[in-house]
Design an enzyme around this catalytic site. Structure first.
Site, short mmCIF file in Angstrom:
data_model
loop_
_atom_site.label_atom_id
_atom_site.label_comp_id
_atom_site.label_asym_id
_atom_site.label_seq_id
_atom_site.Cartn_x
_atom_site.Cartn_y
_atom_site.Cartn_z
N PRO A 20 -6.13 -90.94 108.29
CA PRO A 20 -5.77 -92.40 107.68
C PRO A 20 -5.62 -92.17 106.25
CG PRO A 20 -7.87 -92.67 108.29
CD PRO A 20 -7.52 -91.26 108.65
N THR A 21 -4.33 -92.45 105.39
CA THR A 21 -4.53 -92.49 104.12
C THR A 21 -3.53 -93.57 103.84
OG1 THR A 21 -2.73 -90.93 104.03
CG2 THR A 21 -4.88 -90.02 103.46
N SER B 190 -3.53 -96.05 108.57
CA SER B 190 -4.17 -96.56 107.65
C SER B 190 -4.12 -98.10 107.79
CB SER B 190 -4.29 -96.26 106.26
OG SER B 190 -4.78 -97.07 105.29
N ILE C 285 -9.26 -99.06 110.66
CA ILE C 285 -9.75 -100.50 110.03
C ILE C 285 -10.79 -100.70 109.16
CG2 ILE C 285 -8.88 -101.84 112.27
CD1 ILE C 285 -11.83 -102.21 112.83
N TYR C 286 -10.61 -101.49 108.25
CA TYR C 286 -11.92 -102.00 107.41
C TYR C 286 -12.21 -103.24 107.86
CZ TYR C 286 -10.74 -98.22 104.06
OH TYR C 286 -10.47 -96.98 103.49
N THR D 98 -13.91 -97.43 109.54
CA THR D 98 -14.30 -96.51 108.44
C THR D 98 -15.65 -97.08 108.00
OG1 THR D 98 -12.14 -95.85 108.01
CG2 THR D 98 -13.82 -95.80 106.02
N ARG E 56 -13.33 -94.09 90.96
CA ARG E 56 -12.08 -93.01 90.88
C ARG E 56 -11.50 -93.25 89.44
NH1 ARG E 56 -9.90 -94.97 96.78
NH2 ARG E 56 -12.03 -94.78 97.85
N LYS F 258 -15.60 -93.51 111.65
CA LYS F 258 -15.36 -92.68 110.59
C LYS F 258 -16.05 -92.52 109.29
CE LYS F 258 -11.23 -91.22 107.96
NZ LYS F 258 -11.57 -91.62 106.48
N SER G 231 -16.98 -87.41 107.84
CA SER G 231 -16.17 -87.43 106.68
C SER G 231 -16.83 -88.05 105.29
CB SER G 231 -14.87 -88.23 107.10
OG SER G 231 -14.35 -88.85 105.83
N HIS H 252 -14.63 -89.31 103.23
CA HIS H 252 -13.56 -90.15 102.43
C HIS H 252 -12.77 -89.44 101.57
CE1 HIS H 252 -12.19 -94.30 102.89
NE2 HIS H 252 -11.44 -93.96 101.81
N ARG I 26 -13.73 -89.43 97.82
CA ARG I 26 -13.58 -90.58 97.14
C ARG I 26 -14.46 -91.54 97.10
NH1 ARG I 26 -7.97 -90.53 96.69
NH2 ARG I 26 -7.28 -92.44 97.08
N ASP J 80 -12.88 -84.40 108.78
CA ASP J 80 -11.91 -84.15 107.97
C ASP J 80 -12.65 -83.97 106.31
OD1 ASP J 80 -12.69 -86.51 106.50
OD2 ASP J 80 -11.11 -87.55 107.48
N GLY K 238 -5.78 -85.28 105.13
CA GLY K 238 -5.65 -86.03 104.25
C GLY K 238 -4.41 -85.77 103.27
C1 FNR Z 1 -7.81 -91.72 101.98
N1 FNR Z 1 -8.66 -91.82 102.98
C2 FNR Z 1 -8.62 -93.09 103.69
N2 FNR Z 1 -9.63 -93.31 104.62
C3 FNR Z 1 -9.54 -94.44 105.55
O1 FNR Z 1 -10.33 -94.48 106.43
N3 FNR Z 1 -8.77 -95.39 104.99
C4 FNR Z 1 -7.74 -95.35 104.06
O2 FNR Z 1 -7.05 -96.11 103.66
C5 FNR Z 1 -7.57 -94.25 103.24
N4 FNR Z 1 -7.00 -93.89 102.38
C6 FNR Z 1 -7.08 -92.74 101.61
C7 FNR Z 1 -6.07 -92.52 100.60
C8 FNR Z 1 -5.87 -91.30 99.86
C9 FNR Z 1 -4.76 -91.23 98.91
C10 FNR Z 1 -6.55 -90.20 100.51
C11 FNR Z 1 -6.68 -89.03 99.68
C12 FNR Z 1 -7.74 -90.48 101.27
C13 FNR Z 1 -9.58 -90.51 103.35
C14 FNR Z 1 -9.03 -89.92 104.42
O3 FNR Z 1 -8.86 -90.52 105.80
C15 FNR Z 1 -9.66 -88.48 104.86
O4 FNR Z 1 -10.96 -88.74 104.99
C16 FNR Z 1 -9.68 -87.61 103.54
O5 FNR Z 1 -8.50 -87.71 102.97
C17 FNR Z 1 -9.85 -86.11 104.09
O6 FNR Z 1 -9.84 -85.38 102.89
P1 FNR Z 1 -8.48 -84.40 102.45
O7 FNR Z 1 -7.90 -83.89 103.60
O8 FNR Z 1 -7.78 -85.29 101.67
O9 FNR Z 1 -9.31 -83.45 101.72
#
Ligand code: FNR
Length: 360
Positions: free
Chosen positions: A78-79, A107, A129-130, A156, A165, A228, A250, A252, A255, A283, A306
Site C-alpha cells: 500500500p502506497t 492504501s 487502513i489507519y 498498519t 521526513r 503491518k 515492515s 514502512h 519512513r 516489505d 513499494g
Molecule cells: C508508503 N507506505 C505506506 N504504508 C501504509 O501502510 N500505508 C500507506 O499509505 C503508505 N504510503 C506510502 C507512501 C509511499 C510513497 C511509500 C514509499 C511508502 C509503506 C509501504 O507500504 C511499504 O511498507 C514500503 O514502501 C516498502 O518499502 P519499499 O519497497 O518502498 O522499499
C-alpha cells in the site's frame, strides 16, 4: 521501455517525470535515512548456497496467500496517493495487478475511491487502513471495502505519529483532499511551513491505538486482519496471541523510525516465534528477484513492493507497473533455476547464508 533492464532504472525516469515535491515524497525516508539505505544493503549481505543438478526445466512460481492463488510471491504494497504519480492513479496500478495476477493492497490514503478501484479490475484487493481518532470514518471504510469485494484488511501499526521526513518538511508537502473521505474528513493541508501530510496525520491519527483495539476491528469486520509494521519477536507473538490472520514485517519503507533494523535482518526472529501459524509477509528494500528469493528462504510467504511500483507508475502508468512486476518475476524465475528450486516450496533456509553465519 525495452531499454529498462531492472526496477532501479525506473527511479530515474520517475524523477524526470515528477515535480520535485512529489518525487521527494515518494523517495524519502525518515531523518538521516539510514534505514532507507540499510533496507536495500542488508539484502546484499546475504549470499546463496545454490544446489546443482536439479531438474529446473519447469519453474513454478505460483503460490497462495490467505487461500488466494497468485502467479508469484510478489505483491503490491500500500502506497499513498497514486494520482500524484500518474493521472489514472490507483486504477492503473490495480489493472497492472490484475494483468500480473497478483494482489494489490490499496492504501487508506488512495486518491481514487476504493469503489473506483474495485470496479476497474478483478485483481484480488486487500485494504490497508489507519485508525483515525474518528473511529466511525475508519469503520465506514472497512464496511465499504467489504461491500466492494476487498478480501482482507491490513492494519498498519507503525504510524502512531508520522515519521520526520525532512524533504517533505522543506518542500511544504501538500496533503490533497482524498475522495474517499469527502464530506467526512478534510484531508487537505497546504502548509505555510512544515509538511502538510504530517500536519494532517497528527490531526487525524489515533495515537492511543493499542493491541486491545484489534478486538474492536474484529467486532466490525469478518474479513481476515493482517497487521503491518512490526519488527520484533515480542510483537509477532502478541499478534499471534491476538488472533490476527497474518503479519507484514515492515518498517514502512524506512519512513517512520530511522535506525529501525532493515526488515530482512529481523524476518527470521519473527518467523521463528510464529511457527507457521499465520502467514508472514515482508516489505522494505526488495529490488531484485534475488531479494524475493532471500526473503522466502528466511521464511516469508511473499513480499510487498513499494517504491518501485510507484516509480513504474510515474514513468509509464499501468505498463510501467506491469513491467516492474514482470522484471521481478523474471529475476525470481532465474534465481530459482540457478539455485535448484523448481517450485516455491523447494526454497529452504539452506539456500542462503546470512552474514552472521560461517560457511557451513
Ligand atoms: C508508503 N507506505 C505506506 N504504508 C501504509 O501502510 N500505508 C500507506 O499509505 C503508505 N504510503 C506510502 C507512501 C509511499 C510513497 C511509500 C514509499 C511508502 C509503506 C509501504 O507500504 C511499504 O511498507 C514500503 O514502501 C516498502 O518499502 P519499499 O519497497 O518502498 O522499499
Amino acid at each position: 521501455m525495452d531499454q529498462i533492464v531492472n526496477v532501479d532504472e525506473f527511479q530515474e525516469l520517475a524523477k524526470q517525470a515528477l515535480p520535485k515535491m512529489y518525487y521527494d515524497f515518494y523517495n524519502g525516508g525518515a531523518e538521516d535515512q539510514h534505514t532507507l539505505k540499510e533496507n536495500v544493503l542488508a539484502f546484499r549481505r546475504i549470499m546463496f548456497r545454490p544446489r546443482v543438478l536439479v531438474d529446473v526445466s519447469q519453474i513454478d512460481m505460483s503460490t497462495t496467500i490467505l487461500g488466494y492463488p497468485i502467479s508469484s510471491p510478489i505483491m503490491i504494497a500500500p502506497t499513498a496517493m497514486h494520482k500524484l504519480a500518474h493521472p489514472e492513479g490507483e486504477i492503473a496500478t490495480a489493472k497492472a495487478a490484475a494483468a500480473c495476477n497478483t494482489i494489490m493492497i490499496v492504501s487508506f490514503m488512495s486518491t481514487c475511491t476504493i469503489e473506483e478501484v474495485a470496479s476497474s479490475c478483478n485483481a484480488v484487493r486487500f485494504l490497508q487502513i489507519y485508525v483515525y481518532k474518528r473511529r466511525d470514518v475508519t469503520a465506514q471504510m472497512v464496511k465499504k471495502a467489504e461491500k466492494a469485494g476487498f478480501k482482507a484488511i491490513v492494519l498498519t501499526v507503525d504510524v502512531p505519529r508520522l515519521g520526520r521526513r525532512e524533504a517533505d518538511i522543506k518542500n511544504k508537502m501538500i496533503s490533497p483532499q482524498l475522495k474517499n473521505f469527502e464530506g467526512l474528513v478534510s484531508t487537505e493541508v497546504r502548509p505555510n511551513e512544515g509538511s502538510g501530510v504530517e500536519a494532517f496525520a497528527s490531526s487525524a491519527l489515533d495515537a492511543s491505538l493499542s493491541w486491545k483495539d484489534i478486538e474492536w476491528l474484529r467486532s466490525i469486520t469478518k474479513l481476515p486482519i493482517l497487521v503491518k509494521g512490526l519488527l520484533t519477536r515480542e510483537d509477532a507473538l502478541k499478534a499471534v496471541e491476538t488472533g490476527v490472520d497474518g503479519i507484514v514485517v515492515s518498517n514502512h519503507g524506512a519512513r517512520q523510525l530511522d535506525y529501525s533494523p532493515a526488515t530482512i535482518t529481523v524476518l527470521e526472529e519473527v518467523v521463528h516465534v510464529v511457527r507457521g501459524r499465520i502467514p508472514v509477509l515482508l516489505d522494505g528494500g526488495v529490488r531484485r528477484g534475488t531479494d524475493v528469493f532471500k526473503a522466502l528462504a528466511l521464511g516469508a510467504q511473499a513480499v510487498l513492493i513499494g517504491r518501485p511500483i510507484v516509480y513504474g507508475l510515474a514513468a509509464k502508468g499501468e505498463d510501467g507497473v506491469k513491467k516492474v512486476i514482470e522484471m521481478l518475476k523474471n529475476e525470481l524465475e532465474i534465481t530459482m533455476a540457478l539455485s535448484g528450486c523448481p517450485t516455491i516450496d523447494d526454497i529452504t533456509r539452506n539456500h542462503v547464508r546470512t552474514e552472521n553465519e560461517r560457511l557451513r
